[in-house]
Design a protein around this motif. Structure first.
Motif, mmCIF file in Angstrom:
data_model
loop_
_atom_site.group_PDB
_atom_site.id
_atom_site.type_symbol
_atom_site.label_atom_id
_atom_site.label_comp_id
_atom_site.label_asym_id
_atom_site.label_seq_id
_atom_site.Cartn_x
_atom_site.Cartn_y
_atom_site.Cartn_z
ATOM 1 N N LYS A 80 0.828 -1.202 0.000
ATOM 2 C CA LYS A 80 0.000 0.000 0.000
ATOM 3 C C LYS A 80 0.869 1.262 0.000
ATOM 4 N N GLY A 81 2.048 1.181 0.601
ATOM 5 C CA GLY A 81 2.988 2.297 0.525
ATOM 6 C C GLY A 81 3.424 2.540 -0.911
ATOM 7 N N PHE A 82 3.671 1.454 -1.635
ATOM 8 C CA PHE A 82 4.005 1.580 -3.053
ATOM 9 C C PHE A 82 2.864 2.234 -3.813
ATOM 10 N N ILE A 83 1.634 1.756 -3.593
ATOM 11 C CA ILE A 83 0.471 2.289 -4.305
ATOM 12 C C ILE A 83 0.318 3.789 -4.045
ATOM 13 N N LYS A 84 0.544 4.216 -2.803
ATOM 14 C CA LYS A 84 0.421 5.638 -2.479
ATOM 15 C C LYS A 84 1.430 6.468 -3.270
ATOM 16 N N SER A 85 2.687 6.072 -3.240
ATOM 17 C CA SER A 85 3.734 6.820 -3.942
ATOM 18 C C SER A 85 3.517 6.800 -5.446
ATOM 19 N N TRP A 86 3.180 5.642 -5.971
ATOM 20 C CA TRP A 86 2.946 5.483 -7.407
ATOM 21 C C TRP A 86 1.760 6.332 -7.865
ATOM 22 N N THR A 87 0.710 6.367 -7.065
ATOM 23 C CA THR A 87 -0.476 7.155 -7.404
ATOM 24 C C THR A 87 -0.138 8.641 -7.511
ATOM 25 N N ILE A 88 0.607 9.148 -6.534
ATOM 26 C CA ILE A 88 0.988 10.564 -6.544
ATOM 27 C C ILE A 88 1.830 10.881 -7.779
ATOM 28 N N GLY A 89 2.811 10.040 -8.049
ATOM 29 C CA GLY A 89 3.675 10.267 -9.209
ATOM 30 C C GLY A 89 2.923 10.175 -10.522
ATOM 31 N N LEU A 90 2.035 9.187 -10.628
ATOM 32 C CA LEU A 90 1.269 9.004 -11.859
ATOM 33 C C LEU A 90 0.336 10.186 -12.099
ATOM 34 N N ALA A 91 -0.305 10.675 -11.048
ATOM 35 C CA ALA A 91 -1.201 11.829 -11.184
ATOM 36 C C ALA A 91 -0.440 13.042 -11.692
ATOM 37 N N ARG A 92 0.737 13.290 -11.113
ATOM 38 C CA ARG A 92 1.543 14.435 -11.540
ATOM 39 C C ARG A 92 2.003 14.284 -12.983
ATOM 40 N N GLU A 93 2.421 13.089 -13.341
ATOM 41 C CA GLU A 93 2.934 12.837 -14.689
ATOM 42 C C GLU A 93 1.858 13.069 -15.747
ATOM 43 N N LEU A 94 0.669 12.502 -15.535
ATOM 44 C CA LEU A 94 -0.398 12.640 -16.519
ATOM 45 C C LEU A 94 -0.865 14.088 -16.642
ATOM 46 N N LYS A 95 -0.888 14.789 -15.508
ATOM 47 C CA LYS A 95 -1.269 16.207 -15.539
ATOM 48 C C LYS A 95 -0.228 17.026 -16.290
ATOM 49 N N ALA A 96 1.051 16.769 -16.011
ATOM 50 C CA ALA A 96 2.126 17.512 -16.671
ATOM 51 C C ALA A 96 2.125 17.274 -18.179
ATOM 52 N N GLU A 97 1.727 16.062 -18.579
ATOM 53 C CA GLU A 97 1.690 15.733 -20.007
ATOM 54 C C GLU A 97 0.424 16.253 -20.684
ATOM 55 N N GLY A 98 -0.489 16.834 -19.902
ATOM 56 C CA GLY A 98 -1.692 17.419 -20.469
ATOM 57 C C GLY A 98 -2.791 16.441 -20.813
ATOM 58 N N HIS A 99 -2.741 15.244 -20.228
ATOM 59 C CA HIS A 99 -3.778 14.248 -20.503
ATOM 60 C C HIS A 99 -4.987 14.467 -19.599
ATOM 61 N N ASP A 100 -6.168 14.241 -20.147
ATOM 62 C CA ASP A 100 -7.411 14.424 -19.378
ATOM 63 C C ASP A 100 -7.746 13.136 -18.627
ATOM 64 N N ILE A 101 -6.790 12.711 -17.807
ATOM 65 C CA ILE A 101 -6.948 11.505 -16.986
ATOM 66 C C ILE A 101 -6.642 11.897 -15.548
ATOM 67 N N GLU A 102 -7.651 11.884 -14.705
ATOM 68 C CA GLU A 102 -7.454 12.227 -13.300
ATOM 69 C C GLU A 102 -7.135 10.961 -12.515
ATOM 70 N N VAL A 103 -6.177 11.067 -11.613
ATOM 71 C CA VAL A 103 -5.790 9.937 -10.772
ATOM 72 C C VAL A 103 -5.945 10.332 -9.321
ATOM 73 N N LEU A 104 -6.758 9.582 -8.588
ATOM 74 C CA LEU A 104 -7.017 9.860 -7.184
ATOM 75 C C LEU A 104 -6.606 8.671 -6.332
ATOM 76 N N GLY A 105 -6.003 8.962 -5.184
ATOM 77 C CA GLY A 105 -5.716 7.932 -4.194
ATOM 78 C C GLY A 105 -6.581 8.177 -2.969
ATOM 79 N N ILE A 106 -7.291 7.144 -2.534
ATOM 80 C CA ILE A 106 -8.204 7.266 -1.396
ATOM 81 C C ILE A 106 -7.871 6.189 -0.374
ATOM 82 N N ASN A 107 -7.560 6.605 0.855
ATOM 83 C CA ASN A 107 -7.330 5.648 1.936
ATOM 84 C C ASN A 107 -8.643 5.384 2.659
ATOM 85 N N LEU A 108 -9.099 4.152 2.575
ATOM 86 C CA LEU A 108 -10.369 3.797 3.204
ATOM 87 C C LEU A 108 -10.225 2.737 4.283
ATOM 88 N N VAL A 109 -9.162 1.953 4.228
ATOM 89 C CA VAL A 109 -9.029 0.853 5.189
ATOM 90 C C VAL A 109 -7.619 0.836 5.765
#
Length: 202
Positions: free
Chosen positions: A173-202
């Protein structure tokens, strides 16, 4: 209809680990918001039951079942993902909810790290990291080809800070958190209309 729809294609959401709990909750909520749902899990009977429940409550939406073992090892896991992608080729996917995760049930979920078998460690990595990242790679490629607004929701856990007696799960889950943040930034920087959200529920 959902604002993710295109004129010719009603929008679908793929929810992994949707047989129970949080995953089924997401499937239900997305159906209530106008999405068709692809329900992923490894238990065909459970998925059939969930599909029947959703179909009765939302008769104007479509539902389909995707069966794949997210804890599979090696090339078999990639074969499962190939099969998932093939089963979705005829529909317009615009949302991916990466909910699958947890323990694989072959050994106690809570145990000292040194008590894990090598097979259990690999299974936990496959289930909590490898399946999600490999599936997301393939789905993002579909999103980019469609060139329409898309959303990825990665379900995390507060175990990502480091969980004693569940070190492999917490580490995943630590990997997923870091990967999610990086992926969200990357897609935004590249101008893609793909939103990436990480939600901690459990």
């Amino acid at each position: 209809a959902s604002h993710f729809d295109t004129p010719s294609d009603p929008s679908w959401a793929l929810v992994t680990g949707s047989s129970d709990g949080i995953g089924f909750g997401f499937a239900h909520e997305l159906a209530s918001q106008g999405f068709n749902i692809a329900l992923h899990g490894r238990n065909a009977t459970k998925l059939g039951d969930r599909k029947a429940i959703l179909s009765k409550e939302f008769p104007d939406r479509e539902f389909r079942i995707v069966i794949a073992d997210a804890s599979a090892s090696g090339p078999q896991l990639l074969d499962h993902i190939d099969a998932i992608i093939q089963s979705l080729k005829d529909i317009h996917i615009s949302i991916l909810v990466n909910n699958v995760g947890g323990g694989i049930g072959k050994e106690p979920f809570y145990q000292p790290f040194q008590n894990n078998s090598p097979a259990n460690i690999d299974g936990l990595i496959n289930l909590n990291v490898r399946f999600t990242t490999q599936l997301t790679l393939r789905i993002i490629q579909i999103f980019l080809a469609n060139n329409t607004p898309s959303l990825i929701i990665n379900i995390g856990s507060f175990a990502d800070v480091g969980a004693t007696l569940a070190t492999m799960y917490g580490g995943g889950k630590g990997f997923i958190k870091s990967w999610t943040i990086g992926l969200a930034r990357e897609l935004k920087a590249e101008g893609h209309d793909i939103e990436v959200l990480g939600i901690n529920l459990v």
